[in-house]
Design a protein around this motif. Structure first.
Motif, mmCIF file in Angstrom:
data_model
loop_
_atom_site.group_PDB
_atom_site.id
_atom_site.type_symbol
_atom_site.label_atom_id
_atom_site.label_comp_id
_atom_site.label_asym_id
_atom_site.label_seq_id
_atom_site.Cartn_x
_atom_site.Cartn_y
_atom_site.Cartn_z
ATOM 1 N N TYR A 27 0.807 -1.217 0.000
ATOM 2 C CA TYR A 27 0.000 0.000 0.000
ATOM 3 C C TYR A 27 0.839 1.266 0.000
ATOM 4 O O TYR A 27 0.396 2.299 -0.501
ATOM 5 C CB TYR A 27 -0.992 -0.026 1.161
ATOM 6 N N GLN A 31 -0.088 3.770 -2.946
ATOM 7 C CA GLN A 31 -0.674 5.042 -2.529
ATOM 8 C C GLN A 31 0.210 6.240 -2.826
ATOM 9 O O GLN A 31 -0.260 7.376 -2.836
ATOM 10 C CB GLN A 31 -0.993 5.019 -1.027
ATOM 11 N N ALA A 151 -0.811 3.118 4.349
ATOM 12 C CA ALA A 151 -1.417 4.412 4.074
ATOM 13 C C ALA A 151 -1.023 5.457 5.114
ATOM 14 O O ALA A 151 -1.050 6.663 4.828
ATOM 15 C CB ALA A 151 -2.934 4.273 4.026
ATOM 16 N N THR A 154 2.937 6.348 4.319
ATOM 17 C CA THR A 154 3.163 7.099 3.083
ATOM 18 C C THR A 154 3.145 8.614 3.277
ATOM 19 O O THR A 154 4.105 9.297 2.880
ATOM 20 C CB THR A 154 2.141 6.685 2.007
ATOM 21 N N LEU A 246 -8.168 5.734 -1.532
ATOM 22 C CA LEU A 246 -6.716 5.643 -1.585
ATOM 23 C C LEU A 246 -6.105 6.678 -2.522
ATOM 24 O O LEU A 246 -5.129 7.358 -2.172
ATOM 25 C CB LEU A 246 -6.310 4.232 -2.023
#
Length: 422
Positions: A27, A31, A151, A154, A246
């Motif tokens: 992810y 993302q 997430a 990031t 996302l």
């Protein structure tokens, strides 16, 4: 970890931890384009439709790869299948640091999509191998929570790298760092019966479910079952909403509340922290209901219905003037999605023999990615035409109720499939 079961051994949770880590990396890699959208769009001259097209090609690859990897993983197993997927997606992710046009970016994201499509078929296959049915929703919820950690990481890490070294180096650094996981996976993962780290008591516990009835189900045969389509259409309806969260949440926060690369990190972190709780809670809730005597059918569907209701306030997000109230609404919606997904992801292992689980996951992932392609085009068109997220959030708020209705109509009892070879 206290799972409410006798202490027969805990190595299966080490495996779950590896799946959690891989999903976190997965992810982060997918993302990053959402977090870097304003920066990349300004440098490369993208409008909303161009950005949506790049997302579209990623999801097309995801659709193709998901179907392929589901079958591959059923044949070669989770250890080899996951390793191959990880190498491909890391290559595609790293290539994003070397592109100079939307066309080249689309190619790199296509490679990324092919590889990343192997994450969930491999992960669900590993859960099916390592956990009895009564723990699978919890294990799935835990490893699926890695998506939220990714997430969270990031917007904290990527802006710092970008501000210091540029957005290209952000792709290169995160790609290189993730290779540590591949080494650990190859070193530690074996089937339970092949692992020297599993006690006899834990192996017996893992294998405590009744043996699968009947031989392996052929791929085309799987398409003839209502249970396959219950899962696949559920994914078709809800996956696009997760992609929306996302890939477009940073853009929504930036445009609505005037945030940028330096300051939208805390709101995004808050949203996905709430989401992380939902992922684990969804799996825990249905598992707890089953341990108290409720059938898998009723426990899973009751949990999913609750989640569908919790998503509905997202329809008001466009009109909320306070940033942190909007964050709360978005956080609850993403948490409800993750809780819903943790239960939907267990449907194949609830009703199909283990030899068919990854294939059914692959079919559902492909259908879900097709829905995501459609949602990307819709979102780009709406934003270029109106500049408003209101129609988009209206779709998001109603989709989950439709999904649980479709799932219930197609598989009213969650009965085990009794099939012969196609």
């Amino acid at each position: 970890m206290d799972t409410g079961t006798p202490d027969v051994g805990r190595y299966r949770w080490v495996i779950c931890g590896l799946l959690f880590a891989a999903t976190s990396i997965n992810y982060v890699d997918r993302q990053m384009i959402g977090v870097l959208k304003p920066t990349i769009s300004a440098e490369l001259g993208w409008n909303e439709t161009t950005y949506a097209d790049v997302i579209f090609w990623f999801q097309m690859a995801y659709a193709i790869g998901y179907l392929s990897f589901g079958r591959i993983v059923d044949i070669v197993g989770a250890r080899v299948g996951y390793s191959v997927a990880f190498v491909i997606w890391t290559l595609g992710h790293t290539l994003c640091g070397f592109v100079s046009s939307a066309f080249q970016f689309s190619i790199a994201r296509f490679v990324l999509g092919i590889g990343e499509s192997g994450n969930f078929p491999s992960g669900i296959k590993a859960v099916t191998e390592w956990f009895p049915a009564r723990e699978r929703a919890l294990a799935t919820g835990i490893f699926n929570a890695g998506s939220n950690l990714g997430a969270i990481i990031t917007p904290l890490v990527v802006p710092a790298i970008t501000l210091a070294f540029g957005w290209r180096m952000a792709f290169i650094v995160t790609g290189a760092a993730s290779l540590v996981w591949l080494v650990a996976w190859i070193a530690l993962y074996r089937r339970p019966s092949e692992s020297r780290k599993v006690s006899a008591a834990e192996l017996a516990y893992i294998e405590s479910d009744p043996a699968d009835a009947g031989p392996q189900i052929g791929w085309l045969k799987l398409l003839s079952y209502r249970e396959t389509w219950a899962y696949a259409l559920g994914r078709f309806l809800i996956d696009p909403i997760w992609w929306l969260f996302l890939f477009w949440t940073p853009d929504f926060l930036g445009k609505t509340y005037h945030l940028d690369l330096k300051n939208f990190g805390p709101p995004l972190v808050a949203i996905y922290l709430i989401s992380d709780i939902g992922s684990v809670a969804g799996g825990w809730a249905s598992s707890r209901l089953m341990k108290h005597g409720m059938s898998a059918n009723k426990a899973r569907k009751l949990t999913m219905l609750t989640c569908a209701i919790l998503v509905m306030p997202i329809v008001s997000a466009q009109y909320i003037s306070n940033l942190w109230l909007a964050v709360a609404v978005l956080g609850v919606a993403t948490a409800a999605h993750q809780a819903f997904s943790a239960n939907l992801y267990t449907l194949p292992s609830d009703v199909f023999p283990r030899s068919a689980v990854a294939s059914v996951i692959g079919i559902g992932g492909t259908v879900g990615a097709i829905g995501g392609m459609m949602m990307a085009k819709f979102t780009g068109y709406i934003l270029d035409s109106t500049g408003s997220y209101a129609p988009i959030f209206a779709v998001a708020g109603s989709t989950y109720l439709l999904a649980i209705l479709v799932i219930h109509l197609l598989t009213p009892r969650f009965a085990r499939v009794n099939a012969v070879r196609a």
